[in-house]
Design a protein around this motif. Structure first.
Motif, short mmCIF file in Angstrom:
data_model
loop_
_atom_site.label_atom_id
_atom_site.label_comp_id
_atom_site.label_asym_id
_atom_site.label_seq_id
_atom_site.Cartn_x
_atom_site.Cartn_y
_atom_site.Cartn_z
N THR A 113 0.86 -1.18 0.00
CA THR A 113 0.00 0.00 0.00
C THR A 113 0.90 1.23 0.00
N PRO A 114 0.56 2.27 -0.75
CA PRO A 114 1.41 3.46 -0.79
C PRO A 114 1.55 4.16 0.56
N SER A 115 0.60 3.93 1.46
CA SER A 115 0.69 4.63 2.75
C SER A 115 1.84 4.11 3.62
N THR A 116 2.39 2.96 3.29
CA THR A 116 3.60 2.47 3.95
C THR A 116 4.74 2.64 2.97
N SER A 117 5.75 3.40 3.37
CA SER A 117 6.82 3.74 2.44
C SER A 117 8.14 3.86 3.18
N VAL A 118 9.22 3.91 2.40
CA VAL A 118 10.54 4.19 2.96
C VAL A 118 10.85 5.65 2.62
N PHE A 119 11.21 6.41 3.64
CA PHE A 119 11.51 7.83 3.48
C PHE A 119 13.02 7.98 3.31
N ILE A 120 13.43 8.55 2.18
CA ILE A 120 14.84 8.73 1.85
C ILE A 120 15.16 10.23 1.88
N GLU A 121 16.13 10.61 2.70
CA GLU A 121 16.61 11.98 2.72
C GLU A 121 17.83 12.06 1.81
N CYS A 122 17.70 12.76 0.71
CA CYS A 122 18.76 12.85 -0.30
C CYS A 122 19.79 13.91 0.07
#
Length: 125
Positions: A68-77
């Motif tokens: 589901t899109p509501s669970t994601s990995v957050f990447i700080e670039c």
């Protein structure tokens, strides 16, 4: 409690996803990888990405659900070049849930669902 770890369940694409993610994230470490008997289906893999441990497998049982899109990995670039590269790579076969733009909470942000169904939030400040 011994641990709490994100678990990514694929349906036959785990090995392909791991290979793709290794290309996107050169510092992704495959700690362990075991296959189901006589198969390229992933029984269990342990990945490390910037301190995040991920468990990955292919379900032996077909399910009516996926990511589901509501669970994601957050990447700080680290740079605009990096976020632009990630967005371009992830959009190959994927889709932008929030296209790369300035939304007010960071200089550049995108929410991408990759071709495997996994969602990534990418941010550059």
């Amino acid at each position: 409690m011994k641990s709490a770890t994100p678990f990514l369940m694929f349906q036959g694409q785990a090995n392909e996803a791991i290979e793709q993610y290794k290309q996107w994230f050169p510092d992704l470490e495959v700690v362990s990888l075991a296959y189901m008997d006589n198969s390229q289906q992933v029984a269990m893999a342990v990945l490390h990405l910037k301190g995040l441990k991920l468990l990955v497998n292919d379900s032996a049982i077909q399910h009516e659900f996926t990511f589901t899109p509501s669970t994601s990995v957050f990447i700080e670039c680290d740079s605009e070049e990096e976020i632009n590269r990630f967005v371009a790579q992830m959009l190959e076969g994927g889709q932008a849930l929030m296209p790369l733009n300035h939304y007010g909470f960071s200089k550049q942000f995108a929410w991408i669902q990759d071709r495997f169904g996994m969602s990534w939030q990418l941010s550059y400040d």
